[in-house]
Design a protein around this motif. Sequence first.
Motif, PDB file in Angstrom:
ATOM      1  N   GLY A 437       0.803  -1.219   0.000  1.00  0.00           N
ATOM      2  CA  GLY A 437       0.000   0.000   0.000  1.00  0.00           C
ATOM      3  C   GLY A 437       0.840   1.277   0.000  1.00  0.00           C
ATOM      4  O   GLY A 437       0.332   2.354   0.226  1.00  0.00           O
ATOM      5  N   LYS A 438       2.158   1.146  -0.216  1.00  0.00           N
ATOM      6  CA  LYS A 438       3.004   2.345  -0.252  1.00  0.00           C
ATOM      7  C   LYS A 438       3.292   2.707  -1.703  1.00  0.00           C
ATOM      8  O   LYS A 438       3.225   1.875  -2.581  1.00  0.00           O
ATOM      9  CB  LYS A 438       4.329   2.074   0.473  1.00  0.00           C
ATOM     10  N   HIS A 495       8.303  -0.013 -14.293  1.00  0.00           N
ATOM     11  CA  HIS A 495       6.992   0.654 -14.259  1.00  0.00           C
ATOM     12  C   HIS A 495       5.873  -0.351 -14.478  1.00  0.00           C
ATOM     13  O   HIS A 495       6.064  -1.393 -15.071  1.00  0.00           O
ATOM     14  CB  HIS A 495       6.923   1.727 -15.366  1.00  0.00           C
ATOM     15  N   GLY A 496       4.701  -0.001 -13.980  1.00  0.00           N
ATOM     16  CA  GLY A 496       3.522  -0.835 -14.240  1.00  0.00           C
ATOM     17  C   GLY A 496       3.037  -1.530 -12.983  1.00  0.00           C
ATOM     18  O   GLY A 496       3.582  -1.340 -11.894  1.00  0.00           O
ATOM     19  N   THR A 497       2.000  -2.332 -13.164  1.00  0.00           N
ATOM     20  CA  THR A 497       1.453  -3.061 -12.030  1.00  0.00           C
ATOM     21  C   THR A 497       1.947  -4.499 -12.080  1.00  0.00           C
ATOM     22  O   THR A 497       1.898  -5.143 -13.140  1.00  0.00           O
ATOM     23  CB  THR A 497      -0.091  -3.014 -12.078  1.00  0.00           C
ATOM     24  N   HIS A 498       2.481  -4.961 -10.952  1.00  0.00           N
ATOM     25  CA  HIS A 498       3.098  -6.291 -10.931  1.00  0.00           C
ATOM     26  C   HIS A 498       2.595  -7.123  -9.766  1.00  0.00           C
ATOM     27  O   HIS A 498       2.190  -6.585  -8.733  1.00  0.00           O
ATOM     28  CB  HIS A 498       4.624  -6.167 -10.832  1.00  0.00           C
ATOM     29  N   LEU A 499       2.643  -8.430  -9.973  1.00  0.00           N
ATOM     30  CA  LEU A 499       2.248  -9.357  -8.909  1.00  0.00           C
ATOM     31  C   LEU A 499       3.484  -9.961  -8.268  1.00  0.00           C
ATOM     32  O   LEU A 499       4.328 -10.538  -8.955  1.00  0.00           O
ATOM     33  CB  LEU A 499       1.399 -10.499  -9.481  1.00  0.00           C
ATOM     34  N   LEU A 500       3.588  -9.803  -6.950  1.00  0.00           N
ATOM     35  CA  LEU A 500       4.695 -10.423  -6.220  1.00  0.00           C
ATOM     36  C   LEU A 500       4.167 -11.640  -5.480  1.00  0.00           C
ATOM     37  O   LEU A 500       3.068 -11.600  -4.917  1.00  0.00           O
ATOM     38  CB  LEU A 500       5.283  -9.448  -5.195  1.00  0.00           C
ATOM     39  N   GLN A 501       4.953 -12.710  -5.471  1.00  0.00           N
ATOM     40  CA  GLN A 501       4.578 -13.909  -4.719  1.00  0.00           C
ATOM     41  C   GLN A 501       5.769 -14.408  -3.923  1.00  0.00           C
ATOM     42  O   GLN A 501       6.920 -14.190  -4.297  1.00  0.00           O
ATOM     43  CB  GLN A 501       4.120 -15.013  -5.680  1.00  0.00           C
ATOM     44  N   VAL A 502       5.469 -15.078  -2.834  1.00  0.00           N
ATOM     45  CA  VAL A 502       6.541 -15.603  -1.989  1.00  0.00           C
ATOM     46  C   VAL A 502       6.251 -17.064  -1.667  1.00  0.00           C
ATOM     47  O   VAL A 502       5.088 -17.480  -1.614  1.00  0.00           O
ATOM     48  CB  VAL A 502       6.658 -14.766  -0.685  1.00  0.00           C
ATOM     49  N   ARG A 503       7.314 -17.841  -1.501  1.00  0.00           N
ATOM     50  CA  ARG A 503       7.144 -19.208  -0.990  1.00  0.00           C
ATOM     51  C   ARG A 503       8.336 -19.551  -0.098  1.00  0.00           C
ATOM     52  O   ARG A 503       9.451 -19.060  -0.295  1.00  0.00           O
ATOM     53  CB  ARG A 503       6.999 -20.239  -2.112  1.00  0.00           C
ATOM     54  N   VAL A 530       0.742 -10.330  -3.767  1.00  0.00           N
ATOM     55  CA  VAL A 530       0.354  -8.920  -3.631  1.00  0.00           C
ATOM     56  C   VAL A 530       0.593  -8.194  -4.950  1.00  0.00           C
ATOM     57  O   VAL A 530       1.528  -8.495  -5.686  1.00  0.00           O
ATOM     58  CB  VAL A 530       1.104  -8.192  -2.485  1.00  0.00           C
ATOM     59  N   SER A 531      -0.294  -7.264  -5.212  1.00  0.00           N
ATOM     60  CA  SER A 531      -0.192  -6.484  -6.429  1.00  0.00           C
ATOM     61  C   SER A 531       0.469  -5.141  -6.081  1.00  0.00           C
ATOM     62  O   SER A 531       0.087  -4.501  -5.110  1.00  0.00           O
ATOM     63  CB  SER A 531      -1.603  -6.290  -6.995  1.00  0.00           C
ATOM     64  N   VAL A 532       1.475  -4.767  -6.842  1.00  0.00           N
ATOM     65  CA  VAL A 532       2.209  -3.535  -6.548  1.00  0.00           C
ATOM     66  C   VAL A 532       2.214  -2.641  -7.781  1.00  0.00           C
ATOM     67  O   VAL A 532       2.508  -3.092  -8.891  1.00  0.00           O
ATOM     68  CB  VAL A 532       3.678  -3.847  -6.154  1.00  0.00           C
ATOM     69  N   LYS A 533       1.860  -1.376  -7.570  1.00  0.00           N
ATOM     70  CA  LYS A 533       1.869  -0.412  -8.669  1.00  0.00           C
ATOM     71  C   LYS A 533       3.167   0.392  -8.608  1.00  0.00           C
ATOM     72  O   LYS A 533       3.485   0.992  -7.581  1.00  0.00           O
ATOM     73  CB  LYS A 533       0.665   0.521  -8.544  1.00  0.00           C
ATOM     74  N   VAL A 534       3.936   0.330  -9.665  1.00  0.00           N
ATOM     75  CA  VAL A 534       5.230   1.030  -9.693  1.00  0.00           C
ATOM     76  C   VAL A 534       5.120   2.240 -10.621  1.00  0.00           C
ATOM     77  O   VAL A 534       4.743   2.103 -11.777  1.00  0.00           O
ATOM     78  CB  VAL A 534       6.336   0.067 -10.187  1.00  0.00           C
TER      79      VAL A 534
END
Length: 535
Positions: A437-438, A495-503, A530-534
């Motif tokens: 959310g930042k 730039h853009g909206t990206h999906l981050l995943q962790v395992r 989580v979706s992150v907007k850069v």
Amino acid sequence: MKQPTGQVRTDTPSRRTGGPGDGGPPTGQELSRWRHATRWRGAVAGVLSALAGLAAGSVAAGLLGTSQTPVVAIGSAFIDRTPPWLKDLAISWFGTNDKNALRVGILIVVLALAAIGGVLAVRRYWAGALIIVVLTGVAVIAAMTRADSGQTGFLPSAVAGITALLILRLFSKRLEPLIDFPDDGVTRRGFLQLSAGVALGSAAVGLLGRVVSGNRAAVADARKSLKLPQPPTLAPPAGVQADGATPWATSNADFYRIDTALSVPQILPTDWKLRIHGMVDNEIQLTFDDLLKRQVLHKWVTLTCVSNEVGGDLIGNALWSGVLLKDLLQEAGPSKDADAIKSTSKDGFTAGTPLSTLLDDRQAMLAFAMNGQPLPVEHGFPVRIVVPGLYGYVSATKWLVDIEVTRFDQFEAYWTPRGWSELGPIKLSSRIDVPFGKKVTAGPVTVAGVAWDQHVGVSKVEVRVDGGPWQQATLATDASIDTWRQWHWTWNAPHGTHLLQVRAFDDKGNPQVEASAPPAPNGSTGLHTVSVKVD
Ligand SMILES: Nc1nc2c(c(=O)[nH]1)N[C@H]1C(S)=C(S)[C@@H](COP(=O)(O)O)O[C@H]1N2
Ligand SMILES: [Mo]
């Protein structure tokens, strides 16, 4: 003379002494207006009768030293009967405020029913009274089914019901003359005076109820003045990450709270006693002083709730102080045939824990302090159980008063008949905490979070972007396999909206389960995404 509701009377009421349209016979419109006003007064009368009853009930509860006010009794019984999906829904809607939401919800339902009762009571007192009798019955039965209500737990509800019935009778006597006859002013004033009297009286009695239930204050004072053995340091173990991601230690104020206690059990340390009994050679009775005389252990343990969704915050890491359960159990001498303990709280919650997890090297404990403070009352004051590696519902009994050494085939703990597994080892999982959310700008960005597999250990954490290749994150020092492990990874964010995943991977290199599963019956699985907007 009574008229069936809804039928408009057009003849001149014989007792007419004035009012709207003074002089002539009342029009149908006037009559319907009077009836409307009378119904409203009935509703007010019902609500005020109920409030008077609840106020009297709270005084009774205070005087009897029980937490079972009518609302608490109904609410607690409701919680005991809540299916897992509803509990999870309540947690996701209201978070830790789910209990206040329930109190308010019950109050609204009770007052709404009382309003209907008041309207009915204008014409037929017994019809309105029946609603109050049913409500009282529900509260009395609810109170009697609670483990912590004792012999007298039903009394506050009974007192509330009787009070409400008496007050409603006063109101119905005032309102009866208004049914078919226009308001003569005298009757209306009488109603207003009675309403004001009941409202003021209830407020005064309600205040009195607060004063006489001084138990809460006494426990808060006792907790404050308690001197407990302090841990040598509260500082995080060397090498754990401190880079603005999730703090290593969860403060007592931020620590998640999950339990079935609508009214938190209030136990004075001087009143606390623990009985260890059942399939043992020597039954043990322990006071709080006895506990403090034993060797004290301070240990970081990450507690997790089985209801934690993937990415959820029902997890916290604290420095717990207490005594080893293993030593106590060995002194009691468990039978060879025993395979479980059933631990019970003051308010009747129970957990079933494998005996093996209490006797092995994981240092399960009777904890009396959290982060160097006496346990907060909501977290189990004065004593609770902490077992590394097990979800709270099968181990972490707060307000602990009884431990029975037994067998799993001899009992069912609180959550088992409610659709949760008998055994609850914590599942390997991981969470992304930053960026969240930042605002993120293109370039190097720290991605960080926590991973956990209590009493197994985390060996590796990987992150991927938009379903691309998995990339290895850096792990903080392994403080202990019983705590969460912090990780971070530097992302060259475009730039853009990206999906981050962790395992995460466990100590043997097994990855966490990727398939999504809900919390019930034994813990959620799936990858935190989580979706992150850069920019
Ligand atoms: N007496 C009591 N103890 C309880 C519970 C409860 O409902 N009543 N809930 C358990 C559950 S489900 C969890 S996850 C942990 C949560 O502990 P916390 O509220 O201190 O975080 O307490 C456990 N101990
Ligand atoms: Mo839980």
